[in-house]
Design an enzyme around this catalytic site. Sequence first.
Site, short mmCIF file in Angstrom:
data_model
loop_
_atom_site.label_atom_id
_atom_site.label_comp_id
_atom_site.label_asym_id
_atom_site.label_seq_id
_atom_site.Cartn_x
_atom_site.Cartn_y
_atom_site.Cartn_z
CB CYS A 263 42.91 26.10 -39.26
SG CYS A 263 42.23 27.77 -39.14
CG HIS A 311 43.56 27.65 -43.34
ND1 HIS A 311 42.67 26.80 -42.71
CD2 HIS A 311 44.62 26.87 -43.71
CE1 HIS A 311 43.15 25.57 -42.71
NE2 HIS A 311 44.34 25.59 -43.31
CG HIS A 323 46.45 22.41 -43.19
ND1 HIS A 323 45.45 22.98 -43.94
CD2 HIS A 323 46.90 21.35 -43.92
CE1 HIS A 323 45.30 22.32 -45.07
NE2 HIS A 323 46.16 21.32 -45.09
#
Length: 347
Positions: A263, A311, A323
Site C-alpha cells: 500500500c 493502510h 490502493h
Amino acid sequence: MASHRRTSQYGQATLAGVTVLSAALATAAALSAQPASADPAKHPAAGREAATAQVDKLYEQAERATEKYDGADARAKELRDEVATLQDRTARAQERVNRMRGRLGALAAAQYRDGGLDPTLRLMLTERPDSYLEKASALDRLGNAQAGRLRELRAAQRSLEQQRRETVRKLAELEAGRKDVARRKKDVQRKLAAAQRLLNALPRDAREAYARASRSDGRGEVAPDLAGAVPASGRAAAAVAAVRAAVGSPYAWGSSGPSAFDCSGLTQWAYGRAGVWLPRTSQAQRGAGRQVPLSQAQPGDLVIYRSDASHVGMYVGNGHVVHAPYPGARVRYDPVAMMPISAVTRP
C-alpha cells in the site's frame, strides 16, 4: 482486511458466498480461541465463515507487519548511507592527521639536524648584529606557527576519534536494524503462510468464491466516473496519473514498484514519478504534508486508514481511492470510506 473486500458499490451478490464481513463481526470473539488448523469441512457453514474471517484477520495482521518491515528496512538503508558517509569522513580525517604529523616530523628532524643549539645563541654567533632582530622575529614567527600546527593536529586527532566512535555506534545500530528487518520479514511470512494454509483447507468452491471476492470480481480495475475531479496541484495530477496507471498490478509485500506494490509502496512510487519524495510507511506518510478534512479531499491526497495508520490509498476523485489492498489482490479502485479513515494528507 474484510473491509477491503466489502463495499456497497460492487454489490453483495458477488460476495455472499464468503460472507467475510458478517462473519468477522459475528465471530470476532470466537476467532481468538479458534485454532488455525480447524477443518472447515467438518462444519460447512460456520467453519467456512470462520476460516475466511480468520484469513481476513491474518491478512490485516500481515499488512501491519509489512508496514513495520518497510519502516525497519527504510531505516536500515538510511543507516547504511550514514555509515558510508562516516567512513568516508573518517578516512579523510585520518589522511589530514597523517599530513599534519608529517609536516611536524619534518620540522622536528630539521631542528635535530641543526644540533639543537639555542636559536637565539645561534643567531648571535652566525649572523651580523644588524640583522639579528630581523632573524629573531622570523624565528619567533616560525615557533608560533609550529605551536599552531600542534594545536591543529590535536584538534584533528580529537575529531578523528569522535568520528571513529560515531562510526562504531552506527555500525552497531545498523546490525541491530538488519536483525529487526529479518525478524519482521519472518513475521509477515508466518502470517501469510497461515492464511494460505486456511485457504487451502477450504473446499474448492469456497476458495474460488473467496478469490472472486478478493479481486472484486474484476470491477475494482474499472475506473469510476472521475469527470470534474481536479487535483490539488500539478504534482498531485502527475501522481494521480501514475497511480491510475498502476491499477491491475499485483500486491506484493515490501514492494514499491514498478511492477508490484504494497500500500505505501504504491503511493511512494506514484509521488516519486511526480518528482516528490514520500517516506516509506503509511504511518510516516500521514505526516508528510498538510492534513485536510475528508470533505475537502482532492485528487492526489493520501487517505490514511485505521487508528494505527497501517493502510494508505490515494484519493482520485468522486469518492474513490486507488490502493494496493492485500496479498492476492491487485491495485484497484475502491470507495474512500471502505474502512475507518484516520487522516487525509496533502503532500
